[in-house]
Design an enzyme around this catalytic site. Structure first.
Site, PDB file in Angstrom:
ATOM      1  N   GLU A 161       0.840  -1.210   0.000  1.00 18.20           N
ATOM      2  CA  GLU A 161       0.000   0.000   0.000  1.00 18.20           C
ATOM      3  C   GLU A 161       0.871   1.254   0.000  1.00 18.20           C
ATOM      4  O   GLU A 161       0.508   2.276  -0.599  1.00 18.20           O
ATOM      5  CB  GLU A 161      -0.944   0.006   1.204  1.00 18.20           C
ATOM      6  N   TYR A 168       0.988   6.883  -6.863  1.00 22.06           N
ATOM      7  CA  TYR A 168      -0.020   7.901  -7.178  1.00 22.06           C
ATOM      8  C   TYR A 168       0.524   9.308  -6.940  1.00 22.06           C
ATOM      9  O   TYR A 168       0.231  10.237  -7.701  1.00 22.06           O
ATOM     10  CB  TYR A 168      -1.283   7.667  -6.357  1.00 22.06           C
TER      11      TYR A 168
END
EC number: 1.17.4.1
Length: 381
Positions: A161, A168
């Site tokens: 994660e 991103y």
């Protein structure tokens, strides 16, 4: 001195002259203040204990949540299916540096304002969401689950994660040249109400001390299986149009990872003794579906990039039904997949995208069994 003794002394000194007893009075006041603080602390501690016992009572007899003497040692394995998920996660490890964004800027600069607005907000949502998923893993799940194999998976998921969040953030930093706009996107939860609504729903499950582990497990399966699904589909739509190869490559890797995380949550749920009613699962899933449909058909409509909002709404229902079946429930929406380009992308159980990945996506040797490692001099070459 006790609180009663201090108050009695205060009464005795009430009629005395101020100069003679002023220093004593100050001492008494300070001691009284300390005792009041102690009392408040005890009361808060008692309230916290009551809350904890309420939480523990809900999951009291759940074997997966009970302390195990051997939880610090992984071998011998007790849950081979959970361990297999961990090894799949390790085999699929990747880094941000492997994604080439060199060709994306040409496509980005050719896009119109609506397309750039849509993609930048989707990236902003993703950047914040991975942090929220990790918040749940660190604060709740990895502390609650005592099965060693599951804790291994959660530990690795936290690392993955982090890579997603970094990816991103790098995409935003690459595409958005204006510093003010970039900072706005990095603070999306505070800046955009439609992103905040999704974030608040997930955060509520982290902070809810009364919700059972089973409820929270379903909720975060919905976060990774429903909240991400429409956004993944919108980026794969760009791939179908031959745009943004770096973005779409990272989307392939991340959607595969999230599909694995979602499936792991379903596996863990199948092992719980205290399961939810089908109606309770429906309630959680319907809530997530409604928020996701509003997100991509009203707040940030996919028609901004040329997709059909009605079909996107149908796709979200299709994804929700897939999740429900994995959880052992009946389909709720009975919607078909309207997007042919999303067939095999971490959704269709018949052909899992993880199993279809190209060879360079998998770390060498990780999923090889012992028999395959043997070197045989008599083998045919």
């Amino acid at each position: 001195m006790t609180l009663t003794e201090i108050q009695n002394v205060e009464k005795e000194n009430a009629g005395a002259s101020v100069p003679k007893h002023s220093s004593n009075k100050l001492k008494l006041e300070k001691e009284l203040e300390k005792l009041e603080i102690v009392d408040q602390t005890k009361a808060a501690s008692a309230e916290e204990t009551n809350n904890e016992s309420e939480v523990n009572e809900l999951d009291a007899d759940e074997p997966m949540l009970q302390d195990l003497d051997n939880r610090f040692v992984i071998f011998p394995l007790k849950h081979h299916d959970i361990w297999n998920f961990y090894k799949k996660a390790v085999a699929s490890f990747w880094t941000v540096e492997e994604v080439d964004l060199g060709k994306d800027m040409n496509d980005w600069e050719k896009m119109n304002g609506d397309e750039q607005y849509f993609i930048s907000r989707i990236l902003a949502f993703f950047a914040a969401s991975d942090g929220i998923v990790n918040e749940n893993l660190c604060e709740r799940f990895s502390n609650e689950v005592q099965v060693s194999e599951a804790r291994f998976f959660y530990g690795f998921q936290i690392a993955i994660e982090n890579i997603h969040s970094e990816m991103y953030s790098k995409l935003i930093e690459t595409y958005i040249r204006d510093e003010t706009e970039r900072n706005t996107l990095f603070n999306a939860v505070d800046e955009f109400e439609f992103i905040k609504k999704k974030a608040d729903w997930a955060l509520r499950w982290i902070s809810d001390k009364k919700a059972s582990f089973a409820e929270r497990l379903i909720a975060f399966a919905a976060v990774e299986g429903i909240f991400f699904s429409g956004s993944f589909a919108s980026i794969f739509w760009l791939k179908k149009r031959g745009l943004m190869p770096g973005l779409t490559h990272s989307n392939e890797l991340i959607s595969r990872d999230e599909g694995l995380h979602r499936d792991f949550a379903c596996l863990l749920y199948s092992k719980l003794q205290k399961k939810l009613t089908q109606q309770r699962i429906y309630d959680i899933i319907k809530d997530a579906v409604a928020i996701e449909q509003e997100f991509l058909t009203e707040a940030l409509p996919v028609d901004m990039i040329g997709m059909n909002c009605r079909l996107m709404s149908q796709y979200i229902e299709f994804v929700a039904d897939h999740l429900l079946v994995e959880l052992g429930c009946d389909k709720l929406y009975k919607s078909k997949n309207p997007f042919d380009f999303m067939e095999n992308i971490s959704i269709d159980g018949k052909t899992n995208f993880f199993e279809k990945r190209v060879s360079e996506y998998q770390r060498p040797g990780v999923m090889v069994n012992e028999a395959e490692r043997q070197f045989d001099l008599e083998a045919d070459f």
